[in-house]
Scaffold this active site. Structure first.
Site, PDB file in Angstrom:
ATOM      1  N   GLY A 284       0.882  -1.068  -0.207  1.00 31.64           N
ATOM      2  CA  GLY A 284      -0.073   0.116  -0.043  1.00 31.64           C
ATOM      3  C   GLY A 284       0.943   1.232  -0.133  1.00 31.64           C
ATOM      4  NE  ARG A 285       3.919   2.634   5.606  1.00 27.18           N
ATOM      5  CZ  ARG A 285       3.325   3.344   6.497  1.00 27.18           C
ATOM      6  NH1 ARG A 285       3.245   4.733   6.749  1.00 27.18           N
ATOM      7  NH2 ARG A 285       2.783   2.574   7.488  1.00 27.18           N
ATOM      8  NE  ARG A 321       0.924   7.546   8.364  1.00 31.49           N
ATOM      9  CZ  ARG A 321       2.200   7.585   8.760  1.00 31.49           C
ATOM     10  NH1 ARG A 321       2.924   8.784   8.714  1.00 31.49           N
ATOM     11  NH2 ARG A 321       2.848   6.546   9.092  1.00 31.49           N
ATOM     12  CB  CYS A 353     -10.532  22.198  20.142  1.00 33.31           C
ATOM     13  SG  CYS A 353     -11.271  23.813  19.325  1.00 33.31           S
ATOM     14  CE1 TYR A 383      -2.623   2.146   5.705  1.00 27.54           C
ATOM     15  CE2 TYR A 383      -0.273   2.577   4.948  1.00 27.54           C
ATOM     16  CZ  TYR A 383      -1.449   1.598   5.170  1.00 27.54           C
ATOM     17  OH  TYR A 383      -1.297   0.532   4.676  1.00 27.54           O
TER      18      TYR A 383
END
Ligand code: LLP
Length: 424
Positions: A284-285, A321, A353, A383
Site C-alpha cells: 500500500g504505502r 498520522r 481543539c 493512510y
C-alpha cells in the site's frame, strides 16, 4: 531547511521551479488558487513509476501484486492501479465494493481481515474473488458454508502469526504474538490436520503480513524460513504464499530508502527454492505514500515567548498520522526560501481543539513566513486521506490528480451539506 536533497522523497516529481514548488509541470500556487486549501495533491506519474518499480522487482516469480486499498481508496487511483493490472487487497465489504466498482477482476482480489462478518464473507464468495486470508477456524466454517451455497471452491490461506519483531512503530507491528492477528503454528497444524472435513474451503497456502513501514528484507526472509521449517514438520506443500505488504518509504530526506529490486531478488529466490507456485504481495504505502502532499495555507502566525506556531488550515482530521503515531511528515513552504532568508523553528498546527493537533513540531521555516503563505506536508499519499475524518465538523479536503500540466479533481471537497446529510 529540509529542501536539500528532496529527491529522496520526491524522486523529481515534486520540485522547486522558478522559486515555487511544482508537482510535475503544475504549480502548487495555481492549484491552491483553483481549488482552495487544504487539498491533497497527487502526482500521477510518480504513482505509475512506483507501480512499475515494484512490478519489475518481482517479475522473476509468478507474483500477483494486490494494491492494499486501505492505504488510499480513492476511486480514480484504484482505476489507475487496475489499468496497471494490479490486483486488490481488501479488508472489508466496503473496500471490496470499491475494488469492484473500480473494475478489478474478482480473480485478482484477496480478502484479509481479523473480523470478517458473515455477510462480507458471503459477498466475497458470491463474487468469486481469488482468495480469503483466514484468521481463525470459525471463519473457515463460514467459508465452507458459503462455498457450498454458491457451489464453488474457496481458496483459503491461513494467516500465520510467527511472532516476528520489526523495527517499526508498535501500532503497525502485526506479527508479534501479543497482537490480534493470525493463528500460531500449533493451531495451524491442527486445522491443516483436519482440513479433510472441508469440501469447499480449500487451504492452499499461508498469509504472512508482518506489519508496515518495514525497511529491512530480513523479517520477510525470516518469516519464509519459519514457514519452510513448519511445512517440513507437518509435510504440507503450500501452493501460495501471501507475504502481505509493509515495504517502507522515506518520510524525510535523512531516512533510509529501501532498494525494492534487492527485496525482489532475495524474496524471489527463497520463493523459488521453496517451490511456491504463486507469490502474493499487498503493498500500500510503497505505491502511494510519497506520491502526494497535503497543501495548506497559513492562517495565523502566533508568537509567544520563544515559541512560534504556524496555525494552518489543515488539521488532524485531515492528516492524523502525526497525532496518532507521532509520525514525521516533511513540511515545506511552496515559495522557495532564498539562501539569504534566515530560518526559525515553528510548530505547524491545525485549528482543531486538541493539543495533539499538529502536522509537525520544530519545523524549520523561513523567518518571514506570514498569513496566507502556502505549505505542503509531504508523504501524504498513504493512510492520510483514507484515515481522515470530520472531527470538529470539518468537511474533508478535495483530492487533485496532476499529470504533467493537467490536473483533475478526483474527489470533490466536502461541503457543509455533506456533513449533515446522513443525520437529517
Ligand atoms: N496487508 C495487510 C493485511 C495489512 O494489514 C496492511 C496494512 C497492508 C497489507 C498494507 O501495508 P503497507 O504496504 O501499506 O505497509 N495507518 C498506519 C499503517 C497501518 C497499516 C495497516 N495494515 C500508518 O499510517 O502508518
Amino acid at each position: 531547511m529540509e529542501e536539500k536533497n528532496l529527491g529522496v522523497i520526491f524522486e523529481g516529481f515534486f520540485s522547486y521551479r522558478k522559486g515555487s514548488l511544482h508537482v510535475e509541470d503544475t504549480g502548487m500556487q495555481e492549484l491552491a488558487m483553483a481549488h482552495d486549501t487544504p487539498s491533497y495533491i497527487y502526482s500521477r506519474n510518480y504513482l505509475l513509476s512506483q507501480v512499475s518499480r515494484i512490478k519489475s522487482a518481482f517479475e522473476q516469480v509468478d507474483t500477483m501484486i494486490c494494491y492494499s486499498v486501505k492505504a488510499n481508496s480513492n476511486l480514480e487511483l484504484l482505476k489507475i492501479m487496475r489499468k496497471e493490472e494490479l490486483g486488490a487487497d481488501v479488508v472489508s465489504g466496503g473496500e471490496l465494493r470499491g475494488a469492484l466498482i473500480a473494475g478489478f477482476p474478482p480473480g485478482k482480489i484477496v480478502f484479509a481481515g481479523v473480523g470478517k462478518k458473515d455477510e462480507e464473507i458471503e459477498f466475497g464468495v458470491s463474487r468469486d474473488i481469488y482468495c480469503f486470508n483466514v484468521e481463525n477456524e470459525e471463519e473457515l466454517s463460514s467459508l465452507e458454508k458459503y462455498g457450498r451455497k454458491y457451489g464453488r471452491k474457496v481458496i483459503c490461506n491461513l494467516r500465520l502469526n510467527l511472532d516476528i519483531d520489526l523495527d517499526t512503530h508498535h501500532y503497525v507491528k502485526t506479527s508479534r504474538k501479543e497482537t490480534k492477528f493470525g493463528i500460531d503454528t500449533v493451531k495451524a497444524e491442527e486445522i491443516i490436520g483436519h482440513s479433510g472435513r472441508y469440501k469447499y474451503a480449500s487451504i492452499e497456502g499461508f498469509h504472512l503480513h508482518l506489519g508496515s513501514q518495514i525497511k529491512e528484507v530480513e523479517p520477510y526472509l525470516k518469516a519464509m524460513e519459519k514457514v519452510e521449517e513448519f511445512n517440513r514438520k507437518i509435510k504440507f506443500n503450500p501452493r501460495i504464499i501471501d507475504l502481505g505488504g509493509g515495504f517502507g518509504i522515506p518520510y524525510s530526506v535523512r531516512d533510509k530508502v529501501i532498494d525494492i529490486s534487492d527485496f525482489g531478488k532475495s524474496i524471489s529466490s527463497i520463493v523459488k527454492s521453496m517451490g511456491i507456485e504463486k507469490l502474493i504481495l499487498e503493498p500500500g504505502r510503497f505505491i502511494v505514500g510519497n506520491t502526494a502532499v497535503l497543501l495548506t495555507r497559513v492562517l495565523y502566525v502566533k508568537r509567544r515567548g520563544e515559541k512560534t506556531f504556524l496555525i494552518v488550515d489543515a488539521a488532524m482530521n485531515d492528516l492524523i498520522r502525526p497525532a496518532l503515531y507521532g509520525s514525521h511528515h516533511t513540511i515545506l513552504p511552496v515559495a522557495e526560501p532564498s539562501a539569504a532568508t534566515p530560518s526559525i523553528k515553528a510548530d505547524v498546527v491545525g485549528p482543531v481543539c486538541e493539543t495533539g493537533d499538529y502536522l509537525g513540531k520544530d519545523i524549520s521555516v523561513p523567518a518571514d513566513i506570514k498569513k496566507g503563505d502556502l505549505l505542503v506536508a509531504a508523504n501524504a499519499g498513504a493512510y492520510s486521506f483514507s484515515m481522515s475524518s470530520n472531527y470538529n465538523s470539518r468537511p474533508r479536503p478535495c483530492e487533485i490528480l496532476v499529470d504533467g500540466k493537467d490536473s483533475e479533481i478526483i474527489r470533490k471537497r466536502e461541503t457543509y451539506e455533506d456533513l449533515w446529510k446522513a443525520k437529517i
